[in-house]
Design a protein around this motif. Structure first.
Motif, PDB file in Angstrom:
ATOM      1  N   ASP A 165     -62.457 -94.973 -32.860  1.00 54.78           N
ATOM      2  CA  ASP A 165     -62.454 -94.021 -31.666  1.00 54.78           C
ATOM      3  C   ASP A 165     -62.234 -92.306 -32.322  1.00 54.78           C
ATOM      4  N   LEU A 166     -61.372 -92.430 -33.245  1.00 54.77           N
ATOM      5  CA  LEU A 166     -61.234 -90.987 -33.718  1.00 54.77           C
ATOM      6  C   LEU A 166     -62.594 -90.672 -34.546  1.00 54.77           C
ATOM      7  N   ALA A 167     -63.068 -91.508 -35.367  1.00 58.81           N
ATOM      8  CA  ALA A 167     -64.490 -91.167 -36.035  1.00 58.81           C
ATOM      9  C   ALA A 167     -65.694 -90.739 -34.905  1.00 58.81           C
ATOM     10  N   GLY A 168     -65.650 -91.657 -33.966  1.00 58.42           N
ATOM     11  CA  GLY A 168     -66.705 -91.151 -32.827  1.00 58.42           C
ATOM     12  C   GLY A 168     -66.161 -89.993 -32.336  1.00 58.42           C
ATOM     13  N   MET A 169     -65.123 -89.438 -32.086  1.00 51.94           N
ATOM     14  CA  MET A 169     -64.803 -88.153 -31.474  1.00 51.94           C
ATOM     15  C   MET A 169     -65.196 -87.058 -32.917  1.00 51.94           C
ATOM     16  N   MET A 190     -61.535 -86.712 -20.692  1.00 56.51           N
ATOM     17  CA  MET A 190     -60.405 -87.581 -20.285  1.00 56.51           C
ATOM     18  C   MET A 190     -60.820 -88.977 -20.255  1.00 56.51           C
ATOM     19  N   ASN A 191     -62.204 -89.415 -20.466  1.00 52.73           N
ATOM     20  CA  ASN A 191     -62.689 -90.567 -20.529  1.00 52.73           C
ATOM     21  C   ASN A 191     -62.709 -91.027 -22.039  1.00 52.73           C
ATOM     22  N   ASN A 192     -62.686 -90.158 -22.888  1.00 54.01           N
ATOM     23  CA  ASN A 192     -62.461 -90.322 -24.287  1.00 54.01           C
ATOM     24  C   ASN A 192     -61.223 -91.076 -24.679  1.00 54.01           C
ATOM     25  N   PRO A 193     -61.162 -92.337 -25.269  1.00 49.49           N
ATOM     26  CA  PRO A 193     -60.174 -93.021 -25.603  1.00 49.49           C
ATOM     27  C   PRO A 193     -59.129 -92.036 -26.364  1.00 49.49           C
ATOM     28  N   VAL A 194     -59.297 -91.429 -27.182  1.00 50.47           N
ATOM     29  CA  VAL A 194     -58.748 -90.488 -27.962  1.00 50.47           C
ATOM     30  C   VAL A 194     -58.045 -89.491 -27.104  1.00 50.47           C
TER      31      VAL A 194
END
Length: 185
Positions: A54-58, A67-71
């Motif tokens: 998730d962090l890499a995706g961000m 706010m829909n982003n898991p990070v």
């Protein structure tokens, strides 16, 4: 990275904290410091727990920073809880601070990380900061799988920090391009 994160929190803290009537003026600085520390510790916890996808995706810019982003959601929960506990802010007030601050700060962080012309802000600094200097799961994944994705920039048969820096300096999309190749985005 801590200094850059602090600058971003101060830059975007105006609306979310200073102009927020739920935050007493005498607590503005302390609330921003707490939010800053919570964001940094939250990123470190994500890497330590292996939540690098998730962090890499961000960081690659492939996922929206909202706010829909898991990070973002995870950091918002952490900041909201910490502000409520430490300053006695209601869940709504603490949530409005987190919701107004975190997406902007993370967007600014991603812009800086993707800008190869940003002095003093590079892949090595980010990974070292959020992994306590140990490289964490993120750098281990880059090293382990990077050759398969054409990340061996210096042709030495290994993917390491020099390759990450070379990829960024070649303006190959910055950190986002590097992580995008690694994670197939």
């Amino acid at each position: 990275m801590f200094e850059q994160l602090t600058e971003l929190v101060k830059q975007y803290g105006g609306d979310a904290v200073v102009n927020n009537p739920a935050v007493p003026n005498e607590q503005n600085e302390a609330v921003m410091e707490e939010a800053n520390g919570s964001i940094l510790s939250g990123l470190k916890e994500m890497v330590a727990s292996g939540n690098v996808g998730d962090l890499a995706g961000m960081l690659s810019g492939k996922t929206p920073i909202d706010m829909n982003n898991p990070v973002v959601a995870e950091l918002a929960g952490k900041v909201t809880g910490n502000l409520g506990n430490k300053f006695g802010l209601s869940p709504d007030a603490a949530g409005s601070v987190a919701g107004g601050l975190i997406p902007q700060v993370l967007s600014g962080l991603v812009k800086k990380a993707q800008d190869p012309n940003q002095p003093g802000f590079n892949v090595q600094d980010i990974i070292a900061s959020i992994s306590n200097g140990q490289g964490g799961g993120l750098m281990d994944m880059v090293t382990k799988y990077g050759g398969q994705f054409g990340l061996d920039q210096d042709g030495d048969g290994q993917v390491g920090m020099s390759d990450a820096v070379a990829a960024v300096s070649k303006k190959s999309g910055g950190l986002g391009g590097l992580l995008g190749k690694l994670f197939g985005k």
